[in-house]
Design an enzyme around this catalytic site. Structure first.
Site, PDB file in Angstrom:
ATOM      1  N   CYS A  36       0.020  -0.818  -1.686  1.00 21.90           N
ATOM      2  CA  CYS A  36       0.053  -1.522  -3.085  1.00 21.90           C
ATOM      3  C   CYS A  36      -0.492  -0.862  -4.086  1.00 21.90           C
ATOM      4  O   CYS A  36      -1.905  -0.593  -3.981  1.00 21.90           O
ATOM      5  CB  CYS A  36      -0.556  -2.875  -2.450  1.00 21.90           C
ATOM      6  SG  CYS A  36      -0.829  -3.904  -4.385  1.00 21.90           S
ATOM      7  N   CYS A  39      -2.965  -2.671  -6.373  1.00 25.33           N
ATOM      8  CA  CYS A  39      -4.213  -2.860  -5.426  1.00 25.33           C
ATOM      9  C   CYS A  39      -5.132  -1.705  -5.649  1.00 25.33           C
ATOM     10  O   CYS A  39      -6.286  -1.929  -5.812  1.00 25.33           O
ATOM     11  CB  CYS A  39      -3.831  -3.080  -4.176  1.00 25.33           C
ATOM     12  SG  CYS A  39      -3.052  -4.676  -3.504  1.00 25.33           S
TER      13      CYS A  39
END
Length: 124
Positions: A36, A39
């Protein structure tokens, strides 16, 4: 996870490290995954928050690919997602790579207000 003040949690220790621990002080959980990109963009902000709120807030990270039960239990549909737990309950949810100010504003609603130390007055 380079920051030693951020604890990795998983399905096996979530109950103790998040839910039970949140009875003593609020616990922030950063739900993330290795693949991600947002993230990874949020990670330095989470590290700053862990440093800024040391002693007032426990900061943890949970990899959703490794802890699917915990992620499913809190209906994590998109990451990054930050959940804040207090007294064993989720009290705040923030989804997305948001600015630090948005996270700290949410945290401040749940952290004890610090009052300046006052020296007791002595009567003559």
């Amino acid at each position: 996870m380079a920051d030693n003040s951020i604890l990795a949690v998983n399905d096996g220790n979530f109950e103790a490290e998040v839910l039970t621990a949140s009875n003593a002080q609020p616990v922030l959980v950063d739900f993330w995954a290795e693949w991600c990109r947002p993230c990874h963009m949020l990670a330095p902000t989470v590290a700053e928050i862990a440093h800024d709120y040391a002693g007032k807030l426990k900061v943890t990270k949970l990899n959703v690919d490794e802890a699917m039960n915990s992620a499913g239990r809190y209906n994590i549909r998109g990451i990054p997602t930050i959940l804040l737990f207090k007294n064993g309950q989720m009290v705040e949810q923030i989804v997305g790579a948001v600015p630090k100010e948005q996270i700290t504003k949410a945290l401040e609603r749940h952290l004890p207000q610090t009052t300046p130390q006052t020296t007791p007055q002595t009567t003559p």
